[in-house]
Design a protein around this motif. Structure first.
Motif, PDB file in Angstrom:
ATOM      1  N   ASP A 138       0.810  -1.215   0.000  1.00 14.01           N
ATOM      2  CA  ASP A 138       0.000   0.000   0.000  1.00 14.01           C
ATOM      3  C   ASP A 138       0.846   1.269   0.000  1.00 14.01           C
ATOM      4  N   GLY A 139       2.189   1.111  -0.062  1.00 10.11           N
ATOM      5  CA  GLY A 139       3.087   2.257  -0.099  1.00 10.11           C
ATOM      6  C   GLY A 139       3.457   2.800   1.262  1.00 10.11           C
ATOM      7  N   VAL A 140       2.921   2.217   2.314  1.00 12.92           N
ATOM      8  CA  VAL A 140       3.216   2.668   3.671  1.00 12.92           C
ATOM      9  C   VAL A 140       4.499   1.980   4.155  1.00 12.92           C
ATOM     10  N   PRO A 141       5.445   2.734   4.707  1.00 13.20           N
ATOM     11  CA  PRO A 141       6.662   2.105   5.214  1.00 13.20           C
ATOM     12  C   PRO A 141       6.331   1.058   6.271  1.00 13.20           C
ATOM     13  N   THR A 142       6.954  -0.106   6.151  1.00 10.22           N
ATOM     14  CA  THR A 142       6.693  -1.193   7.089  1.00 10.22           C
ATOM     15  C   THR A 142       7.910  -1.551   7.913  1.00 10.22           C
ATOM     16  N   GLY A 143       9.023  -0.954   7.654  1.00  9.96           N
ATOM     17  CA  GLY A 143      10.243  -1.249   8.396  1.00  9.96           C
ATOM     18  C   GLY A 143      11.450  -0.789   7.623  1.00  9.96           C
ATOM     19  N   THR A 144      12.578  -1.337   7.983  1.00  7.69           N
ATOM     20  CA  THR A 144      13.809  -1.001   7.284  1.00  7.69           C
ATOM     21  C   THR A 144      14.540  -2.289   6.916  1.00  7.69           C
ATOM     22  N   ALA A 145      15.410  -2.179   5.922  1.00  7.99           N
ATOM     23  CA  ALA A 145      16.247  -3.302   5.535  1.00  7.99           C
ATOM     24  C   ALA A 145      17.678  -2.993   5.953  1.00  7.99           C
TER      25      ALA A 145
END
Length: 89
Positions: free
Chosen positions: A76-83
């Protein structure tokens, strides 16, 4: 002439400075060099420290940009975390 003994030339370890502290120290060096009233040898020392400060600031900016680019977005384009920055997924 004691103008060269400011925080910009102090023995403060650049690695222990925050980005903001390094930037202020770099700006101080630029102002001293632009005034043109610093002896040649001191100017060279200031320039060398300024280059180290510039490199440290650039490194921190590059690291911050890489972290921002590693933000993982959901469908949905919402940030979900980091890599991780080390290439891991």
């Amino acid at each position: 002439m004691d103008e060269g003994n400011t925080s910009a030339q102090s023995g403060t370890d650049i690695a222990n400075m925050t980005f903001e502290q390094a930037l202020v120290a770099l700006e101080d060096i630029v102002q001293q060099l632009e005034r043109g009233d610093v002896p040649l040898d001191q100017s060279i020392t200031l320039y060398e420290r300024g280059e180290k400060l510039r490199a440290a600031c650039q490194n921190r900016l590059d690291t911050a940009q890489a972290r921002i680019e590693k933000i993982v977005a959901g469908s949905d384009g919402v940030p979900t975390g980091t890599a991780p920055l080390d290439g891991g997924s």
